[in-house]
Each structure stands twice: as C-alpha cells, then as structure tokens.
Write a protein that holds these residues in place. Sequence first.
Motif, PDB file in Angstrom:
ATOM      1  N   GLU A  55     -18.483 -44.191 -35.070  1.00  0.00           N
ATOM      2  CA  GLU A  55     -18.661 -45.133 -36.175  1.00  0.00           C
ATOM      3  C   GLU A  55     -17.424 -45.295 -37.046  1.00  0.00           C
ATOM      4  OE1 GLU A  55     -21.309 -47.032 -36.812  1.00  0.00           O
ATOM      5  OE2 GLU A  55     -22.556 -46.213 -35.214  1.00  0.00           O
ATOM      6  N   ASP A  56     -16.298 -44.730 -36.672  1.00  0.00           N
ATOM      7  CA  ASP A  56     -15.155 -44.709 -37.590  1.00  0.00           C
ATOM      8  C   ASP A  56     -14.035 -45.690 -37.239  1.00  0.00           C
ATOM      9  OD1 ASP A  56     -14.347 -43.398 -35.300  1.00  0.00           O
ATOM     10  OD2 ASP A  56     -13.312 -41.790 -36.352  1.00  0.00           O
ATOM     11  N   PHE A  57     -14.311 -46.656 -36.391  1.00  0.00           N
ATOM     12  CA  PHE A  57     -13.273 -47.602 -35.995  1.00  0.00           C
ATOM     13  C   PHE A  57     -12.662 -48.306 -37.213  1.00  0.00           C
ATOM     14  CE2 PHE A  57     -16.250 -47.541 -32.344  1.00  0.00           C
ATOM     15  CZ  PHE A  57     -15.398 -47.089 -31.366  1.00  0.00           C
ATOM     16  N   TYR A  58     -13.479 -48.655 -38.184  1.00  0.00           N
ATOM     17  CA  TYR A  58     -13.020 -49.396 -39.349  1.00  0.00           C
ATOM     18  C   TYR A  58     -11.949 -48.650 -40.149  1.00  0.00           C
ATOM     19  CZ  TYR A  58     -15.939 -46.352 -42.195  1.00  0.00           C
ATOM     20  OH  TYR A  58     -16.485 -45.260 -42.818  1.00  0.00           O
ATOM     21  N   SER A  78     -15.070 -55.801 -22.569  1.00  0.00           N
ATOM     22  CA  SER A  78     -16.038 -55.721 -23.663  1.00  0.00           C
ATOM     23  C   SER A  78     -15.740 -54.540 -24.560  1.00  0.00           C
ATOM     24  CB  SER A  78     -17.452 -55.589 -23.091  1.00  0.00           C
ATOM     25  OG  SER A  78     -17.790 -56.749 -22.367  1.00  0.00           O
ATOM     26  N   LEU A  79     -16.178 -54.689 -25.797  1.00  0.00           N
ATOM     27  CA  LEU A  79     -16.034 -53.638 -26.806  1.00  0.00           C
ATOM     28  C   LEU A  79     -17.419 -53.095 -27.137  1.00  0.00           C
ATOM     29  CD1 LEU A  79     -13.552 -55.547 -29.141  1.00  0.00           C
ATOM     30  CD2 LEU A  79     -12.994 -53.625 -27.642  1.00  0.00           C
ATOM     31  N   VAL A  84     -17.693 -52.956 -34.289  1.00  0.00           N
ATOM     32  CA  VAL A  84     -17.662 -53.909 -35.402  1.00  0.00           C
ATOM     33  C   VAL A  84     -18.218 -53.342 -36.710  1.00  0.00           C
ATOM     34  CG1 VAL A  84     -17.755 -55.895 -33.855  1.00  0.00           C
ATOM     35  CG2 VAL A  84     -19.863 -55.011 -34.827  1.00  0.00           C
ATOM     36  N   ASN A  85     -18.899 -52.211 -36.659  1.00  0.00           N
ATOM     37  CA  ASN A  85     -19.493 -51.637 -37.865  1.00  0.00           C
ATOM     38  C   ASN A  85     -18.428 -51.345 -38.911  1.00  0.00           C
ATOM     39  OD1 ASN A  85     -21.871 -51.708 -36.462  1.00  0.00           O
ATOM     40  ND2 ASN A  85     -22.049 -49.507 -36.193  1.00  0.00           N
ATOM     41  N   GLY A  86     -18.568 -51.967 -40.071  1.00  0.00           N
ATOM     42  CA  GLY A  86     -17.664 -51.723 -41.177  1.00  0.00           C
ATOM     43  C   GLY A  86     -16.384 -52.538 -41.147  1.00  0.00           C
TER      44      GLY A  86
END
Length: 107
Positions: A55-58, A78-79, A84-86
């Motif tokens: 969840e830390d891509f942002y 594809s990703l 895309v979260n955040g």
Amino acid sequence: MNSLNSLHDEFIQKLPDAIPADLLFKACSQNFWGEELETICGELADTLNADCSREDFYLWDYDHLEFIIEQARRFHFSLPKNFVNGLPQQFVLRIEADHLYAPECRN
C-alpha cells in the motif's frame, strides 16, 4: 552501485516472464543514472510483483511513479490495483482501468 550489467541481470530475473524486461531496462537506463537507476529498477520489480498487502506506492518519488505509469502504457503491462491507492488524481487518471489487476494475496 552495482555494475550496469549486474543490475540488468538482477532486474531481468525479478520481473515476470510476460514483461519485456530488456526493453524496460533500456528505458530505465536512458532516464535514470547511478543510485536512482537502482531505485527505479527496484520499484518497478516491486510493482510488478506486488501482492494485495502493498500500500505504500504513493510514498515513492513522483517522477518514478510517472515513469512507471508511462512504461505500463508503452509496454502494455498491467499494474496492481493497489498501486493507485493514495496517488494524486493526475496520476490515477493516466492509468487505464483495464490495465489494473487485483494482485494475489500471499500470506
């Protein structure tokens, strides 16, 4: 820093088979150098191998996120949906919904 050849070999080994790894590495090495090249290669490998808990891509550098999105469009890979979260809306809008997948949950 790893030598360019060893970084290339390590990068190729970490990517899923369906990804054009040589072309993707070439794109990386044309846009990034030194430690930043190592970082973007690691982030691409992490993205393409992400499971549902990631969840830390942002938190990553926005230039790196933009590059990953551009390469996904360019090479038609594809990703993970949790990528895309955040993310700011300007990044999310550049990702086509049919190029997102639900990553596997590995426990």
